[in-house]
Design a protein around this motif. Structure first.
Motif, PDB file in Angstrom:
ATOM      1  N   ALA A  25      -1.835  -4.795  -4.520  1.00 10.18           N
ATOM      2  CA  ALA A  25      -1.255  -4.337  -3.270  1.00 10.18           C
ATOM      3  C   ALA A  25      -2.159  -4.632  -2.088  1.00 10.18           C
ATOM      4  N   GLN A  26      -3.506  -4.782  -2.361  1.00  9.50           N
ATOM      5  CA  GLN A  26      -4.447  -5.016  -1.274  1.00  9.50           C
ATOM      6  C   GLN A  26      -4.470  -6.464  -0.815  1.00  9.50           C
ATOM      7  N   GLN A  27      -3.865  -7.376  -1.544  1.00  7.72           N
ATOM      8  CA  GLN A  27      -3.843  -8.760  -1.091  1.00  7.72           C
ATOM      9  C   GLN A  27      -3.015  -8.914   0.176  1.00  7.72           C
ATOM     10  N   GLY A  28      -3.432  -9.853   1.014  1.00  3.90           N
ATOM     11  CA  GLY A  28      -2.667 -10.173   2.205  1.00  3.90           C
ATOM     12  C   GLY A  28      -2.190 -11.618   2.139  1.00  3.90           C
ATOM     13  N   LEU A  71      -3.744 -14.285  -0.204  1.00  2.00           N
ATOM     14  CA  LEU A  71      -5.204 -14.332  -0.225  1.00  2.00           C
ATOM     15  C   LEU A  71      -5.779 -12.928  -0.218  1.00  2.00           C
ATOM     16  N   ASP A  72      -6.977 -12.804  -0.763  1.00  5.19           N
ATOM     17  CA  ASP A  72      -7.698 -11.551  -0.662  1.00  5.19           C
ATOM     18  C   ASP A  72      -8.105 -11.320   0.786  1.00  5.19           C
ATOM     19  N   GLY A  98      -2.440  -6.200   2.345  1.00  6.88           N
ATOM     20  CA  GLY A  98      -1.088  -5.730   2.536  1.00  6.88           C
ATOM     21  C   GLY A  98      -0.431  -6.195   3.825  1.00  6.88           C
ATOM     22  N   ALA A  99      -1.052  -7.131   4.521  1.00 10.24           N
ATOM     23  CA  ALA A  99      -0.495  -7.589   5.797  1.00 10.24           C
ATOM     24  C   ALA A  99      -0.389  -9.108   5.808  1.00 10.24           C
ATOM     25  N   ALA A 100       0.510  -9.595   6.608  1.00  8.17           N
ATOM     26  CA  ALA A 100       0.690 -11.042   6.760  1.00  8.17           C
ATOM     27  C   ALA A 100       0.177 -11.478   8.130  1.00  8.17           C
TER      28      ALA A 100
END
Length: 903
Positions: A25-28, A71-72, A98-100
Motif C-alpha cells: 500500500a505504501q508504493q507510489g 515505485l517505492d 500511495g500517491a501518483a
C-alpha cells in the motif's frame, strides 16, 4: 506435534500478510504523458527509463503517449528515448507512498532541435529559424546548464558572427560583425523584449543584468540589421535573452560555484505555479572574485604627482555584483499564449573596473533597476518599461573625478500581428522612448539641463507567400529624433526560397540607422591633464556636439593665420595665436632656468636682467609660431597639424546591407548556416579625436632669433649658437596656448566626435551543428570581414586619430565537441577558439593585438534521482595569457566548479 506445526505456519503466513499488505500500500507511482514539444501531439512507443532509488525499471508510452511506473517512495529521474527525437531527462521527481505523481514529458524532434523557433527575427511572431530572413543562432537552456559561467557572454563565445572581448573575469564587450569598442552598445540587447542597455550611456554591461542563468529559457542572436522592426541602434543585430515562465517551469533551483581568482558565485530561482492561470518567480545572484591585474601607464604617471588622498590610479581589483528579479505571470484568458507579465529587477555592481573612451573607471556600488509590464492578447502586444541607473561612488581612474549617473529610460511600445487569408501576414507597431540623463554635471557638464532625447517610430512588416516555395518579406519604418533635423526611413526587402523541406535560401536588402549616443551629443567631462610645469597645465576635455557644432571664426590680429588662443599662463585673456606674446613674461624666465645658459652668462659679463633686455621684446616677424595638436596615440604628446578644423553637428550613421544566405538540414542530423554580406556605411561616428590645436614656437626661428640678438651685442657667434642650441629645443616644446572654438574662453584642449565619409566592408559567417549520435554533437563556426578598418588617411595603419577600426578580428573560428549521455548522467565537451590578431583604435586605447588560440573544456555529472548536477568549466585550459582588448589585463585560465540543485 503436527498441530503445533500447522499453528506456527499459520502464524507466520498471517504475519507476512500483515507486513506485506501495508508495504504494498505504501508504493507510489509516476504517471505521465509524452508529447511533442512543438505540436502537443502524444507520442507512442517512447522508452521510459527510471533512474535512482536503486531501481532500473522502465515502460513504453502507449498510443496516447501515457505511461505509469509503480515505485517505492523516493526521488527519481526519468529518461525518455524515441527515434527521431532528442533524449529528454527529467530529474528530481518525488514519489510518495500511495500517491501518483503526474508529469508531462515534452520531447523535441531532432529536426526542430536543429531549427528551433525564434521570436526575435520577426519581433514576437514565432517563426522557424530555418526559414527566417536572417541568420539566427540560438543557445538553449540545455546548453546553458552544461556551462558554469561568470557572465551571459560566456554562452556566446563560439557563435558565428559574434565578437566577445573579455576585459576581466566577468566583464566583456560583445558585438556582431565587428566595430567593437570600449563602453560598447552597438549590439541591441533585449531581455524579454525590454532594452537591457544602461540608460543614457547606451552601454551593454552584463554584470548589471539582474537575470540569472537559471532564469534563461534561451538566447537568440540575429545577425545583421534589424532596424526595420526594432528601430535605430539595431544596425548590428539583436541579442535577445528570453526567460522562462513560472507557470511553465515551477520549482526551486540553486547553483553554487567557486574557482580560481577567489571566484565565488551563488544563484537561486524559485517559482510558484499557483494554477494554470497564475505564477510567480523570484531569483537572485551574488558574485565575487579577484580580477586579473593591470597597470595603466597614464594612470601611474598621474598618480605619481597626485596629491595625497586622490583617487587617481587607485584600482580595486576585487570584483563583485549582486541582485535579484521578480516576475508575475497571469493568463486570464483561454489561450495560454495570451498573458499579462510584470517584471522588476535590481542589480548592484559592488566593484568593477570598466574601460571607457577616456580611460578606465572604477565602478563602486553602481545600481541598475528595471520595471516592465507587458500584455499579449490575440496578436496584440503592448508593453512599457522603465530602466534606471545610479552610478553610486564610481570615479574615473585617470582624473580621480566622480561619476554621477542617475539616468532614466522610459519606453512604451505597441504592436499588432494579423493575417489576411492564407498567404499574407503583417506586423504593425509604434515605439516611443525617452532618455533623461542625470549626471550632476560630471558627465554632461554644461549640457546637463538640455540633454534629453526622444525617439518615436512606426513600422510595418509584411510577409507574402508568393508560391508554396517562395516568401516575399517587406518592411518600412520611420523614426524621428528630437536632436536630429531629418526623419529616417529604414526599409527592408527579402526573398526566402524553400525549394525543399529543410532547406532555405535568402536574399535581403536592409537600410538602417544608428543615432548619436548621449555621449556623442552631450558629453562634457574632464578626461585628463597635460602638465607643462608642476603647477601649470592644460585640461583635456571630452565634448559632445549637441547643437550646431564647433566653428573657428573668431580672429585676432597678429595671430597665426589670424586665429586667437587662450593660455593657462594668462588665464581668461584672449591672445593672438602667436608665441611671441608670451616671450618676455614666460619664455625668457624659462630660458634662464636652463643650467648651460645660467653657467655661461657670467663668463660673458652678463646677468639675468641684462640677458633679458638683450633678447626681450621681439618684433613682429622675428619669431615664428606653429601648430601641433594633442596626441592620443602614444609616443610624442603633440603631433603636427594643418590647423583647426570645425566639427559639424552630428548625423545618424546610415548603413546599407545586402545579404545572401542559406540554412539547411542534412538528413535531420546536420544544420548548416552561411551568410555573405556587404555593408556600406555613411556618416560613421568615429572615436574621440582632438579638435583644438596648440600654439608652439618654431625651434629654428627661436635659435636664429637668439643668435642674432646675442651677436648684435658682441657675443661670439659660436658661443651664441651653442647657447641657442641649448635653449631652443626646450622652448619649442612648450605649448603656449590653445586655439579654441567660438564661444569658449579657456585653454582646455578639446576632444570630440565627428561623422566620417563613406566606406564598405564585406564578410561572411558560417555555422555548423552536427548531431553525430543521440549523445554526440559536433559544432563549428567561422567568420570573416574584409577590412580591419576604414583607413581615413590611407597610411596603411589603423591607429590614426581619424581611422575607424573594426576592433575585432577579421578572421576567427571555433570548433567544439559535446557529449551528453542523459542515461548515465555524464556530459563533457571541449572547444577550440581561434582569433587572428587585429588593431584596436577605440578612445584613448590604440595598439595591435596578437593572434590567439584558446581551448575551453567542461564536464559534469547528473546524480540520478536527486536533481543534483556537479560540473566544472575551464576557460583557457592551457593558461595562454593574452589580451582581448587594449588597456585591459592579460586573460589567463578561469576555472569554476559548480553544484546545482533542482527540487
Amino acid at each position: 506435534m503436527r498441530h503445533r506445526l500447522k499453528s506456527s505456519l499459520g502464524i507466520l503466513i498471517g504475519t507476512l500478510l500483515i507486513v506485506t499488505i501495508p508495504l504494498q500500500a505504501q508504493q507510489g507511482s509516476i504517471s505521465g504523458q509524452v508529447t511533442d514539444q512543438s505540436t502537443g501531439q502524444s507520442l507512442a512507443q517512447a522508452q521510459i527509463q527510471v533512474l535512482g532509488g536503486g531501481t532500473s525499471g522502465g515502460a513504453l508510452s502507449d498510443a496516447q503517449g501515457n505511461f505509469t511506473l509503480s515505485l517505492d517512495p523516493g526521488s527519481y529521474s526519468i529518461v525518455a528515448v524515441l527515434l527521431g527525437y532528442e533524449t529528454v531527462r527529467v530529474d528530481g521527481i518525488s514519489v510518495s507512498g500511495g500517491a501518483a505523481t503526474e508529469i508531462t514529458v515534452e520531447m523535441t524532434s531532432t529536426a526542430l532541435a536543429l531549427a528551433p523557433v525564434s521570436v526575435t527575427v520577426s519581433r514576437g511572431q514565432e517563426a522557424s529559424s530555418l526559414s527566417a530572413p536572417a541568420q539566427v543562432s540560438i543557445v538553449t537552456a540545455d546548453d546553458i546548464s552544461r556551462i558554469a559561467s561568470t557572465s551571459t557572454a560566456d554562452f556566446l563565445k563560439a557563435l558565428p558572427g559574434v565578437d566577445v572581448s573579455q576585459i576581466g573575469i566577468n566583464q566583456s564587450n560583445t558585438v556582431t560583425r565587428g566595430f567593437n569598442n570600449v563602453f560598447s552598445g552597438a549590439l541591441l540587447v533585449l531581455t524579454d523584449y525590454r532594452y537591457a542597455r544602461i540608460p543614457s550611456i547606451r552601454l551593454n554591461n552584463y554584470n548589471l543584468h539582474p537575470t540569472t542563468p537559471l532564469d534563461i529559457e534561451r538566447i537568440e542572436v540575429v545577425l545583421g540589421p534589424a532596424a526595420a522592426l526594432y528601430g535605430p541602434n539595431a544596425t548590428s543585430g539583436v541579442m535577445h535573452i528570453i526567460t522562462s515562465s513560472p507557470i511553465d517551469r515551477p520549482g526551486t533551483s540553486v547553483a553554487l560555484s567557486g574557482g580560481n581568482q577567489s571566484m565565488l558565485r551563488g544563484v537561486f530561482r524559485h517559482a510558484w505555479a499557483f494554477s494554470e492561470k497564475a505564477g510567480l518567480k523570484v531569483s537572485g545572484q551574488y558574485f565575487r572574485g579577484n580580477d586579473f591585474e593591470y597597470t595603466d601607464p597614464v594612470e601611474a604617471a598621474a598618480r605619481a604627482v597626485a596629491p595625497a588622498g586622490s583617487k587617481i590610479g587607485v584600482r580595486d581589483f576585487f570584483s563583485s555584483h549582486y541582485g535579484g528579479e521578480a516576475r508575475l505571470d497571469l493568463r486570464p484568458w483561454d489561450d495560454p499564449n495570451d498573458n499579462i507579465i510584470i517584471t522588476g529587477g535590481l542589480k548592484t555592481l559592488g566593484s568593477s573596473i570598466e574601460p571607457t573612451g577616456i580611460g578606465a573607471g572604477q565602478a563602486k556600488n553602481w545600481t541598475y533597476k528595471s520595471l516592465q509590464a507587458r500584455v499579449n492578447k490575440s496578436g496584440l502586444f503592448v508593453q512599457a518599461f522603465l530602466n534606471n541607473s545610479s552610478a553610486g561612488d564610481t570615479y574615473l581612474l585617470r582624473t580621480g573625478n566622480p561619476i554621477v549617473d542617475n539616468s532614466v529610460t522610459f519606453a512604451t511600445q505597441g504592436q499588432y500581428n494579423f493575417d489576411l487569408g492564407d498567404r499574407f501576414s503583417a506586423t504593425v507597431g509604434v515605439d516611443y522612448s525617452n532618455v533623461t540623463p542625470r549626471t550632476g554635471g560630471t558627465i554632461n557638464g554644461a549640457n546637463e539641463d538640455n540633454d534629453q532625447t526622444k525617439l518615436f517610430g512606426a513600422y510595418l512588416q509584411t510577409t507574402t507567400t508568393l508560391t508554396d516555395q517562395l516568401d516575399f518579406v517587406a518592411a518600412i519604418r520611420r523614426d524621428t529624433h528630437n536632436w536630429l533635423d531629418d526623419a529616417f526611413l529604414s526599409p527592408r526587402l527579402g526573398l526566402v526560397l524553400t525549394p525543399d523541406e529543410g532547406h532555405s535560401f535568402r536574399a535581403t536588402y536592409n537600410r538602417s540607422f544608428s543615432t548619436p549616443t548621449s555621449n556623442n551629443l552631450f558629453l562634457d567631462i574632464l578626461a585628463g591633464r597635460s602638465m607643462v610645469t608642476p603647477t601649470v597645465g592644460y585640461n583635456v576635455r571630452a565634448a559632445g556636439i549637441p547643437g550646431v557644432g564647433f566653428t573657428f571664426n573668431n580672429t585676432c590680429a597678429g595671430g597665426l593665420n589670424g586665429f586667437c588662443m587662450y593660455s593657462p599662463f594668462a588665464p581668461g585673456a584672449q591672445l593672438p595665436a602667436n608665441g611671441a606674446v608670451l616671450w618676455d613674461n614666460l619664455l625668457v624666465p624659462l630660458m634662464l632656468q636652463v643650467p648651460a645658459l645660467a653657467a655661461t652668462l657670467p663668463l660673458l659679463g652678463l646677468n639675468a636682467a641684462s640677458f633679458a633686455a638683450i633678447v626681450g621684446s621681439p618684433q613682429p616677424g622675428e619669431l615664428t609660431s606653429t601648430m601641433f595638436e594633442f596626441s592620443q596615440t602614444g609616443g610624442a604628446p603633440f603631433v603636427p597639424t594643418a590647423g583647426p578644423q570645425g566639427a559639424s553637428s552630428l548625423s545618424a550613421v546610415a548603413k546599407t546591407t545586402w545579404e545572401l544566405g542559406y540554412t539547411g538540414l542534412i538528413g535531420d542530423k546536420v544544420r548548416f548556416d552561411v551568410s555573405a554580406y556587404s555593408d556600406n556605411y555613411k556618416n560613421f561616428i568615429g572615436p574621440l579625436t582632438t579638435l583644438t590645436p596648440n600654439v608652439f614656437l618654431d625651434g629654428n626661428s627661436v635659435a636664429t632669433y637668439l643668435v642674432t640678438r646675442l651677436a648684435a651685442v658682441g657675443v661670439p657667434t659660436s658661443v651664441a649658437q651653442q647657447l641657442a642650441a641649448a635653449v631652443a629645443p626646450t622652448l619649442a616644446q612648450v605649448p603656449l596656448g590653445t586655439i579654441v572654438p567660438d564661444g569658449r574662453s579657456n585653454s582646455d584642449m578639446l576632444l570630440t566626435y565627428r561623422n566620417y565619409g563613406e566606406f564598405s566592408v564585406k564578410g561572411m559567417d558560417l555555422g555548423m551543428e552536427a548531431h553525430v549520435t543521440d549523445q554526440v554533437t559536433l559544432s563549428g563556426s567561422y567568420s570573416y570581414v574584409s577590412d580591419e578598418c576604414f583607413d581615413f588617411d590611407n597610411d596603411g595603419s589603423c591607429l590614426g586619430a581619424q581611422d575607424i577600426a573594426l576592433n575585432a578580428p577579421t578572421s576567427k573560428g571555433a570548433i567544439g565537441l559535446d557529449v551528453d549521455n542523459k542515461i548515465s548522467g555524464v556530459f563533457y565537451g571541449a572547444r577550440l577558439r581561434m582569433s587572428a590578431g587585429f588593431p584596436v583604435n577605440s578612445g584613448v586605447y590604440r595598439d595591435v593585438l596578437e593572434a590567439v588560440n584558446v581551448v575551453d573544456m567542461n564536464a559534469g555529472y547528473r546524480l540520478p534521482g536527486t536533481g543534483t548536477t556537479i560540473s566544472t568549466t575551464i576557460n583557457n585550459v592551457f593558461n595562454n595569457k593574452h589580451k582581448q582588448f587594449v588597456g585591459v589585463p592579460d586573460m589567463g585560465i578561469l576555472a569554476l566548479l559548480q553544484v546545482q540543485f533542482e527540487f
